[in-house]
Write a protein that holds these residues in place. Structure first.
Motif, PDB file in Angstrom:
ATOM      1  N   SER A 220      34.689  27.586  37.357  1.00  0.00           N
ATOM      2  CA  SER A 220      35.730  28.093  36.453  1.00  0.00           C
ATOM      3  C   SER A 220      35.597  29.609  36.381  1.00  0.00           C
ATOM      4  O   SER A 220      35.003  30.165  35.454  1.00  0.00           O
ATOM      5  CB  SER A 220      35.583  27.454  35.065  1.00  0.00           C
ATOM      6  N   VAL A 221      36.155  30.293  37.383  1.00  0.00           N
ATOM      7  CA  VAL A 221      35.889  31.720  37.567  1.00  0.00           C
ATOM      8  C   VAL A 221      36.874  32.634  36.846  1.00  0.00           C
ATOM      9  O   VAL A 221      36.711  33.858  36.843  1.00  0.00           O
ATOM     10  CB  VAL A 221      35.877  32.076  39.069  1.00  0.00           C
ATOM     11  N   GLY A 222      37.916  32.066  36.213  1.00  0.00           N
ATOM     12  CA  GLY A 222      38.837  32.877  35.440  1.00  0.00           C
ATOM     13  C   GLY A 222      39.851  33.635  36.272  1.00  0.00           C
ATOM     14  O   GLY A 222      39.975  33.437  37.487  1.00  0.00           O
ATOM     15  N   VAL A 223      40.572  34.555  35.599  1.00  0.00           N
ATOM     16  CA  VAL A 223      41.671  35.279  36.251  1.00  0.00           C
ATOM     17  C   VAL A 223      41.593  36.781  36.018  1.00  0.00           C
ATOM     18  O   VAL A 223      42.608  37.472  36.086  1.00  0.00           O
ATOM     19  CB  VAL A 223      43.032  34.734  35.769  1.00  0.00           C
ATOM     20  N   ASN A 224      40.413  37.301  35.756  1.00  0.00           N
ATOM     21  CA  ASN A 224      40.256  38.743  35.551  1.00  0.00           C
ATOM     22  C   ASN A 224      39.508  39.422  36.693  1.00  0.00           C
ATOM     23  O   ASN A 224      39.015  40.539  36.546  1.00  0.00           O
ATOM     24  CB  ASN A 224      39.514  39.021  34.237  1.00  0.00           C
ATOM     25  N   GLY A 225      39.410  38.745  37.829  1.00  0.00           N
ATOM     26  CA  GLY A 225      38.615  39.279  38.929  1.00  0.00           C
ATOM     27  C   GLY A 225      39.453  39.728  40.104  1.00  0.00           C
ATOM     28  O   GLY A 225      40.359  40.547  39.985  1.00  0.00           O
ATOM     29  N   ALA A 226      39.149  39.162  41.257  1.00  0.00           N
ATOM     30  CA  ALA A 226      39.822  39.580  42.494  1.00  0.00           C
ATOM     31  C   ALA A 226      39.899  38.401  43.447  1.00  0.00           C
ATOM     32  O   ALA A 226      39.415  37.305  43.149  1.00  0.00           O
ATOM     33  CB  ALA A 226      39.066  40.747  43.135  1.00  0.00           C
ATOM     34  N   ASP A 227      40.537  38.631  44.599  1.00  0.00           N
ATOM     35  CA  ASP A 227      40.711  37.542  45.560  1.00  0.00           C
ATOM     36  C   ASP A 227      39.844  37.796  46.792  1.00  0.00           C
ATOM     37  O   ASP A 227      38.637  37.701  46.718  1.00  0.00           O
ATOM     38  CB  ASP A 227      42.194  37.365  45.907  1.00  0.00           C
ATOM     39  N   ASN A 228      40.462  38.056  47.940  1.00  0.00           N
ATOM     40  CA  ASN A 228      39.710  38.331  49.171  1.00  0.00           C
ATOM     41  C   ASN A 228      38.675  37.248  49.456  1.00  0.00           C
ATOM     42  O   ASN A 228      37.494  37.543  49.735  1.00  0.00           O
ATOM     43  CB  ASN A 228      39.022  39.691  49.094  1.00  0.00           C
ATOM     44  N   VAL A 229      39.100  35.990  49.435  1.00  0.00           N
ATOM     45  CA  VAL A 229      38.138  34.894  49.573  1.00  0.00           C
ATOM     46  C   VAL A 229      37.464  34.857  50.938  1.00  0.00           C
ATOM     47  O   VAL A 229      36.304  34.447  51.048  1.00  0.00           O
ATOM     48  CB  VAL A 229      38.801  33.529  49.272  1.00  0.00           C
ATOM     49  N   ALA A 230      38.156  35.298  51.981  1.00  0.00           N
ATOM     50  CA  ALA A 230      37.543  35.289  53.312  1.00  0.00           C
ATOM     51  C   ALA A 230      36.387  36.280  53.364  1.00  0.00           C
ATOM     52  O   ALA A 230      35.302  35.980  53.874  1.00  0.00           O
ATOM     53  CB  ALA A 230      38.580  35.603  54.379  1.00  0.00           C
ATOM     54  N   GLU A 231      36.597  37.463  52.828  1.00  0.00           N
ATOM     55  CA  GLU A 231      35.547  38.480  52.825  1.00  0.00           C
ATOM     56  C   GLU A 231      34.356  38.034  51.985  1.00  0.00           C
ATOM     57  O   GLU A 231      33.197  38.205  52.380  1.00  0.00           O
ATOM     58  CB  GLU A 231      36.108  39.797  52.294  1.00  0.00           C
ATOM     59  N   VAL A 232      34.624  37.468  50.826  1.00  0.00           N
ATOM     60  CA  VAL A 232      33.541  37.008  49.955  1.00  0.00           C
ATOM     61  C   VAL A 232      32.762  35.868  50.612  1.00  0.00           C
ATOM     62  O   VAL A 232      31.531  35.776  50.487  1.00  0.00           O
ATOM     63  CB  VAL A 232      34.093  36.579  48.576  1.00  0.00           C
TER      64      VAL A 232
END
Length: 363
Positions: A220-232
Protein backbone atom coordinates in the motif's frame (compact mmCIF):
# COMPACT_ATOMS: atom_id res chain seq x y z
CA UNK A 1 4.55 12.96 -25.89
CA UNK A 2 1.59 13.61 -23.67
CA UNK A 3 1.28 11.05 -20.92
CA UNK A 4 -1.92 9.12 -20.49
CA UNK A 5 -3.73 10.14 -17.33
CA UNK A 6 -6.07 7.63 -15.76
CA UNK A 7 -7.42 9.90 -13.06
CA UNK A 8 -7.16 13.58 -12.23
CA UNK A 9 -6.26 14.40 -8.66
CA UNK A 10 -4.52 17.14 -6.74
CA UNK A 11 -1.68 16.36 -4.38
CA UNK A 12 -2.37 18.08 -1.09
CA UNK A 13 0.02 18.62 1.75
CA UNK A 14 0.50 20.85 4.75
CA UNK A 15 3.02 23.08 6.44
CA UNK A 16 2.15 23.97 10.00
CA UNK A 17 -1.42 23.03 9.20
CA UNK A 18 -1.73 25.01 5.95
CA UNK A 19 -2.15 23.39 2.55
CA UNK A 20 0.89 23.10 0.33
CA UNK A 21 1.42 21.47 -3.07
CA UNK A 22 4.74 20.10 -4.26
CA UNK A 23 6.12 17.99 -7.07
CA UNK A 24 8.45 15.02 -6.76
CA UNK A 25 12.03 16.01 -6.04
CA UNK A 26 14.79 14.52 -8.17
CA UNK A 27 17.31 15.10 -5.39
CA UNK A 28 16.08 12.15 -3.34
CA UNK A 29 18.68 9.47 -2.63
CA UNK A 30 18.58 6.73 -5.25
CA UNK A 31 20.20 3.36 -5.69
CA UNK A 32 22.41 2.92 -8.77
CA UNK A 33 20.55 1.92 -11.91
CA UNK A 34 21.84 -1.08 -13.83
CA UNK A 35 20.97 -0.60 -17.47
CA UNK A 36 23.79 -2.34 -19.28
CA UNK A 37 22.78 -4.52 -22.19
CA UNK A 38 23.72 -8.15 -21.71
CA UNK A 39 22.17 -9.74 -24.77
CA UNK A 40 19.61 -11.54 -22.66
CA UNK A 41 16.85 -9.70 -24.46
CA UNK A 42 17.65 -11.46 -27.72
CA UNK A 43 14.92 -13.96 -27.02
CA UNK A 44 11.71 -13.31 -28.89
CA UNK A 45 8.20 -14.00 -27.72
CA UNK A 46 5.01 -15.07 -29.40
CA UNK A 47 1.99 -13.08 -28.30
CA UNK A 48 -1.57 -14.16 -27.78
CA UNK A 49 -4.50 -12.17 -26.49
CA UNK A 50 -7.39 -13.14 -24.32
CA UNK A 51 -9.76 -10.35 -23.45
CA UNK A 52 -7.63 -7.66 -21.84
CA UNK A 53 -4.62 -9.96 -21.34
CA UNK A 54 -1.71 -10.74 -23.66
CA UNK A 55 0.80 -13.53 -23.04
CA UNK A 56 4.29 -13.44 -24.53
CA UNK A 57 5.75 -16.70 -23.90
CA UNK A 58 18.11 -19.98 2.34
CA UNK A 59 15.06 -17.87 2.88
CA UNK A 60 16.51 -14.94 4.83
CA UNK A 61 14.83 -15.08 8.20
CA UNK A 62 16.44 -13.62 11.17
CA UNK A 63 18.31 -10.56 12.19
CA UNK A 64 16.52 -7.29 12.83
CA UNK A 65 16.41 -4.63 10.13
CA UNK A 66 17.18 -1.83 12.57
CA UNK A 67 18.81 1.15 10.84
CA UNK A 68 22.55 1.22 10.33
CA UNK A 69 24.80 4.04 9.26
CA UNK A 70 27.38 1.82 7.57
CA UNK A 71 27.16 1.26 3.83
CA UNK A 72 28.51 -0.68 0.88
CA UNK A 73 28.86 1.29 -2.34
CA UNK A 74 26.48 3.99 -1.12
CA UNK A 75 23.71 1.56 -0.09
CA UNK A 76 22.90 1.62 3.66
CA UNK A 77 23.94 -1.54 5.51
CA UNK A 78 21.08 -4.01 5.84
CA UNK A 79 23.14 -6.69 7.59
CA UNK A 80 23.73 -10.32 6.61
CA UNK A 81 20.76 -12.73 6.73
CA UNK A 82 21.33 -16.22 8.12
CA UNK A 83 20.95 -19.44 6.15
CA UNK A 84 17.32 -20.57 6.13
CA UNK A 85 18.15 -24.28 5.77
CA UNK A 86 16.89 -26.92 3.36
CA UNK A 87 13.74 -26.29 1.35
CA UNK A 88 11.62 -28.28 -1.15
CA UNK A 89 13.89 -29.49 -4.00
CA UNK A 90 11.37 -29.32 -6.86
CA UNK A 91 12.66 -27.78 -10.12
CA UNK A 92 13.75 -24.35 -8.94
CA UNK A 93 14.38 -26.05 -5.57
CA UNK A 94 11.14 -24.51 -4.37
CA UNK A 95 12.58 -20.99 -4.28
CA UNK A 96 10.86 -17.95 -5.82
CA UNK A 97 11.82 -14.29 -5.45
CA UNK A 98 8.85 -11.96 -6.05
CA UNK A 99 9.49 -8.26 -6.79
CA UNK A 100 6.40 -6.04 -6.74
CA UNK A 101 7.06 -2.57 -8.18
CA UNK A 102 3.97 -0.39 -7.79
CA UNK A 103 3.67 3.19 -8.97
CA UNK A 104 2.97 5.64 -6.15
CA UNK A 105 2.25 8.55 -8.51
CA UNK A 106 -0.85 10.72 -8.02
CA UNK A 107 -2.39 9.33 -11.22
CA UNK A 108 -2.80 5.98 -9.46
CA UNK A 109 -5.63 7.25 -7.22
CA UNK A 110 -8.36 5.19 -8.92
CA UNK A 111 -6.18 2.19 -9.73
CA UNK A 112 -5.00 1.95 -6.12
CA UNK A 113 -8.54 1.02 -5.10
CA UNK A 114 -8.72 -1.77 -7.69
CA UNK A 115 -5.23 -2.89 -6.68
CA UNK A 116 -6.06 -3.12 -2.97
CA UNK A 117 -9.17 -5.14 -3.78
CA UNK A 118 -6.84 -7.61 -5.54
CA UNK A 119 -4.56 -8.23 -2.55
CA UNK A 120 -6.67 -11.07 -1.10
CA UNK A 121 -6.62 -12.77 -4.52
CA UNK A 122 -2.85 -12.36 -4.79
CA UNK A 123 -2.32 -13.92 -1.38
CA UNK A 124 -4.92 -16.61 -2.05
CA UNK A 125 -2.94 -17.68 -5.11
CA UNK A 126 0.33 -17.62 -3.16
CA UNK A 127 -1.12 -19.75 -0.36
CA UNK A 128 -2.83 -22.23 -2.67
CA UNK A 129 -0.19 -22.56 -5.41
CA UNK A 130 3.06 -21.89 -3.55
CA UNK A 131 2.39 -22.97 0.03
CA UNK A 132 5.33 -25.40 0.03
CA UNK A 133 7.73 -22.98 -1.65
CA UNK A 134 10.48 -20.92 -0.06
CA UNK A 135 9.48 -17.48 -1.31
CA UNK A 136 10.72 -13.94 -0.80
CA UNK A 137 8.31 -11.04 -1.46
CA UNK A 138 9.66 -7.50 -1.84
CA UNK A 139 7.78 -4.30 -2.61
CA UNK A 140 10.35 -2.02 -4.27
CA UNK A 141 10.36 1.58 -3.08
CA UNK A 142 9.07 4.07 -5.67
CA UNK A 143 8.43 6.77 -3.05
CA UNK A 144 11.41 7.64 -0.83
CA UNK A 145 9.78 10.93 0.22
CA UNK A 146 10.81 11.17 3.86
CA UNK A 147 11.23 14.82 4.75
CA UNK A 148 9.84 16.01 1.43
CA UNK A 149 7.53 19.05 1.70
CA UNK A 150 4.69 17.17 0.02
CA UNK A 151 4.41 15.12 3.21
CA UNK A 152 3.81 17.72 5.90
CA UNK A 153 7.26 19.19 6.40
CA UNK A 154 7.44 20.93 9.80
CA UNK A 155 3.86 20.03 10.62
CA UNK A 156 2.73 19.82 14.23
CA UNK A 157 1.34 16.52 15.52
CA UNK A 158 -0.54 15.63 12.33
CA UNK A 159 -1.31 16.84 8.83
CA UNK A 160 -4.96 17.87 8.30
CA UNK A 161 -4.86 16.87 4.64
CA UNK A 162 -3.23 13.50 5.30
CA UNK A 163 -4.18 12.76 8.92
CA UNK A 164 -2.76 9.26 8.88
CA UNK A 165 0.75 10.53 8.08
CA UNK A 166 2.94 10.24 11.21
CA UNK A 167 4.75 13.54 11.56
CA UNK A 168 8.07 13.38 13.33
CA UNK A 169 8.85 9.72 12.51
CA UNK A 170 12.54 9.29 11.68
CA UNK A 171 13.41 7.17 8.62
CA UNK A 172 15.84 4.29 8.60
CA UNK A 173 18.67 4.73 6.03
CA UNK A 174 17.13 2.29 3.54
CA UNK A 175 13.72 4.01 3.71
CA UNK A 176 15.09 6.68 1.36
CA UNK A 177 16.60 4.36 -1.26
CA UNK A 178 14.62 3.82 -4.46
CA UNK A 179 14.44 0.12 -5.21
CA UNK A 180 14.98 -0.96 -1.60
CA UNK A 181 12.21 -2.99 -0.01
CA UNK A 182 9.42 -0.87 1.47
CA UNK A 183 8.74 -1.44 5.15
CA UNK A 184 7.18 1.96 5.97
CA UNK A 185 5.02 3.23 3.08
CA UNK A 186 4.10 6.88 3.61
CA UNK A 187 1.62 9.36 2.18
CA UNK A 188 -2.03 9.54 1.22
CA UNK A 189 -3.62 6.06 0.92
CA UNK A 190 -0.37 4.46 2.14
CA UNK A 191 0.07 2.22 5.19
CA UNK A 192 1.82 4.96 7.18
CA UNK A 193 3.31 2.55 9.68
CA UNK A 194 6.29 0.22 10.01
CA UNK A 195 5.21 -3.14 8.62
CA UNK A 196 5.62 -6.12 10.94
CA UNK A 197 7.77 -8.57 8.98
CA UNK A 198 8.77 -11.71 10.85
CA UNK A 199 12.00 -12.00 8.85
CA UNK A 200 13.39 -8.80 10.30
CA UNK A 201 14.38 -7.97 6.73
CA UNK A 202 12.95 -5.54 4.16
CA UNK A 203 11.01 -8.33 2.48
CA UNK A 204 8.59 -11.09 3.43
CA UNK A 205 9.83 -14.66 3.76
CA UNK A 206 7.98 -17.98 3.87
CA UNK A 207 6.25 -18.60 7.17
CA UNK A 208 5.20 -14.98 7.65
CA UNK A 209 2.23 -14.90 10.09
CA UNK A 210 -0.82 -13.03 8.80
CA UNK A 211 0.63 -13.01 5.29
CA UNK A 212 -2.18 -10.96 3.75
CA UNK A 213 -1.82 -8.22 6.36
CA UNK A 214 1.95 -8.09 5.88
CA UNK A 215 1.67 -7.95 2.08
CA UNK A 216 -1.06 -5.30 2.22
CA UNK A 217 1.19 -3.21 4.45
CA UNK A 218 4.25 -3.22 2.17
CA UNK A 219 2.23 -2.94 -1.06
CA UNK A 220 0.00 0.00 0.00
CA UNK A 221 2.44 2.61 -1.29
CA UNK A 222 0.05 5.57 -1.60
CA UNK A 223 -0.15 8.31 -4.22
CA UNK A 224 2.39 10.92 -3.11
CA UNK A 225 5.43 9.36 -4.75
CA UNK A 226 6.50 8.61 -8.29
CA UNK A 227 6.25 6.01 -11.04
CA UNK A 228 9.11 4.80 -13.28
CA UNK A 229 8.47 1.19 -12.29
CA UNK A 230 10.90 -0.24 -14.85
CA UNK A 231 13.78 1.83 -13.51
CA UNK A 232 12.94 1.02 -9.90
CA UNK A 233 12.78 -2.67 -10.77
CA UNK A 234 16.30 -2.45 -12.20
CA UNK A 235 17.42 -0.73 -8.99
CA UNK A 236 15.97 -3.57 -6.92
CA UNK A 237 17.93 -6.16 -8.92
CA UNK A 238 21.39 -4.61 -8.67
CA UNK A 239 24.11 -6.67 -7.02
CA UNK A 240 24.94 -3.74 -4.74
CA UNK A 241 21.54 -3.58 -3.08
CA UNK A 242 21.24 -7.38 -2.69
CA UNK A 243 24.74 -8.25 -1.49
CA UNK A 244 25.69 -8.58 2.21
CA UNK A 245 25.44 -5.13 3.74
CA UNK A 246 22.93 -3.91 1.15
CA UNK A 247 19.39 -2.80 1.94
CA UNK A 248 17.88 -6.02 0.56
CA UNK A 249 20.73 -8.34 1.57
CA UNK A 250 19.90 -11.95 0.75
CA UNK A 251 16.71 -11.20 -1.20
CA UNK A 252 17.84 -12.16 -4.71
CA UNK A 253 19.03 -15.79 -4.74
CA UNK A 254 20.92 -17.47 -7.56
CA UNK A 255 18.91 -20.69 -7.24
CA UNK A 256 15.47 -19.03 -7.15
CA UNK A 257 13.04 -18.20 -9.97
CA UNK A 258 12.59 -14.43 -10.37
CA UNK A 259 9.04 -13.07 -10.67
CA UNK A 260 8.50 -9.35 -11.34
CA UNK A 261 5.08 -7.70 -10.99
CA UNK A 262 5.14 -4.10 -12.30
CA UNK A 263 2.03 -1.93 -11.90
CA UNK A 264 1.72 1.58 -13.37
CA UNK A 265 -1.15 3.39 -15.06
CA UNK A 266 1.05 5.31 -17.54
CA UNK A 267 3.48 4.14 -20.23
CA UNK A 268 6.66 4.63 -18.18
CA UNK A 269 8.32 6.80 -20.79
CA UNK A 270 10.68 8.37 -18.21
CA UNK A 271 12.46 5.33 -16.75
CA UNK A 272 16.17 5.24 -17.54
CA UNK A 273 17.05 3.03 -20.50
CA UNK A 274 14.85 1.31 -23.07
CA UNK A 275 12.51 -1.69 -22.89
CA UNK A 276 15.41 -3.76 -24.22
CA UNK A 277 17.60 -2.53 -21.34
CA UNK A 278 14.85 -3.41 -18.87
CA UNK A 279 14.53 -6.90 -20.34
CA UNK A 280 18.30 -7.34 -20.31
CA UNK A 281 18.41 -6.33 -16.63
CA UNK A 282 15.92 -9.09 -15.71
CA UNK A 283 17.89 -11.68 -17.66
CA UNK A 284 21.22 -10.48 -16.27
CA UNK A 285 19.87 -10.82 -12.73
CA UNK A 286 19.42 -14.54 -13.45
CA UNK A 287 22.83 -15.14 -14.96
CA UNK A 288 21.66 -14.76 -18.56
CA UNK A 289 18.79 -17.25 -18.30
CA UNK A 290 15.56 -15.72 -19.67
CA UNK A 291 13.70 -18.90 -18.70
CA UNK A 292 14.37 -18.10 -15.03
CA UNK A 293 12.17 -14.98 -15.17
CA UNK A 294 8.40 -14.44 -15.25
CA UNK A 295 7.15 -10.88 -15.81
CA UNK A 296 3.63 -9.58 -15.09
CA UNK A 297 2.92 -6.00 -16.20
CA UNK A 298 -0.38 -4.31 -15.33
CA UNK A 299 -0.77 -0.97 -17.07
CA UNK A 300 -3.05 0.96 -19.43
CA UNK A 301 -4.06 -0.64 -22.71
CA UNK A 302 -4.87 2.48 -24.73
CA UNK A 303 -2.86 1.08 -27.64
CA UNK A 304 -5.31 -1.82 -27.98
CA UNK A 305 -8.54 -1.24 -29.96
CA UNK A 306 -10.26 -3.68 -27.61
CA UNK A 307 -8.60 -2.32 -24.46
CA UNK A 308 -10.51 -1.55 -21.28
CA UNK A 309 -8.95 1.91 -20.91
CA UNK A 310 -10.22 3.18 -24.27
CA UNK A 311 -8.28 3.19 -27.53
CA UNK A 312 -6.59 6.45 -28.57
CA UNK A 313 -4.67 5.23 -31.60
CA UNK A 314 -1.21 4.91 -30.09
CA UNK A 315 1.29 3.83 -32.79
CA UNK A 316 2.88 0.39 -32.34
CA UNK A 317 5.97 0.42 -30.13
CA UNK A 318 5.14 3.61 -28.23
CA UNK A 319 3.81 1.77 -25.20
CA UNK A 320 7.14 0.87 -23.60
CA UNK A 321 5.72 -1.24 -20.79
CA UNK A 322 3.94 -3.42 -23.36
CA UNK A 323 7.17 -3.68 -25.36
CA UNK A 324 9.00 -4.76 -22.20
CA UNK A 325 6.41 -7.47 -21.67
CA UNK A 326 6.70 -8.70 -25.25
CA UNK A 327 10.50 -8.91 -25.03
CA UNK A 328 10.28 -11.45 -22.19
CA UNK A 329 9.39 -15.01 -23.27
CA UNK A 330 7.38 -15.78 -20.11
CA UNK A 331 5.13 -12.83 -19.42
CA UNK A 332 1.57 -11.63 -18.84
CA UNK A 333 0.10 -8.23 -19.75
CA UNK A 334 -2.99 -7.00 -17.88
CA UNK A 335 -5.18 -3.90 -18.16
CA UNK A 336 -5.04 -1.55 -15.19
CA UNK A 337 -8.57 -0.43 -16.08
CA UNK A 338 -10.03 -3.79 -15.05
CA UNK A 339 -12.54 -2.77 -12.40
CA UNK A 340 -12.81 -6.39 -11.26
CA UNK A 341 -9.23 -6.13 -9.99
CA UNK A 342 -6.01 -7.82 -10.95
CA UNK A 343 -6.08 -11.16 -9.14
CA UNK A 344 -6.86 -13.03 -12.37
CA UNK A 345 -3.66 -11.70 -13.96
CA UNK A 346 -1.64 -12.94 -11.01
CA UNK A 347 -3.31 -16.35 -11.28
CA UNK A 348 -2.37 -16.45 -14.98
CA UNK A 349 1.21 -15.56 -14.09
CA UNK A 350 1.19 -18.26 -11.39
CA UNK A 351 0.61 -20.94 -14.01
CA UNK A 352 3.70 -19.73 -15.87
CA UNK A 353 5.68 -19.57 -12.64
CA UNK A 354 4.96 -23.21 -11.83
CA UNK A 355 5.83 -24.29 -15.37
CA UNK A 356 9.14 -22.41 -15.33
CA UNK A 357 9.97 -23.62 -11.85
CA UNK A 358 9.73 -27.20 -13.08
CA UNK A 359 12.34 -26.61 -15.79
CA UNK A 360 14.56 -24.02 -14.09
CA UNK A 361 18.20 -25.05 -13.68
CA UNK A 362 20.27 -22.61 -11.58
CA UNK A 363 23.26 -21.24 -13.48
Amino acid sequence: MRRFVLAAAAVLACNNGSGQGSGFSTSITTAPVGTSTTGGGETTASTTTSGATGTGEDSAAGSSAESSSSSVGGIPDGGVPPDGGDKPPAGCKGKIDFVFTISSAWTMEVAQGWLKSSFPGFIGTLESEFAEFDYHILSANTSPLWGHPVLCANCEDFCPEVPEYPCGVKPEPCDTVRGAGVTYPIGEHASNKRCDLASGRRYITAGQPELEDAFTCIASVGVNGADNVAEVTMNALTEEINEPGGCDAGFLREDALLVVVAIQDTWDEFSAGTPQDWADALVEAKGGDADAVVLLVITNDIDDPDGLCGYIGVPPGYHELRTWTELMPHSVFGSICNEAGYASYFAEAAAKIKTQCDVFVPQ
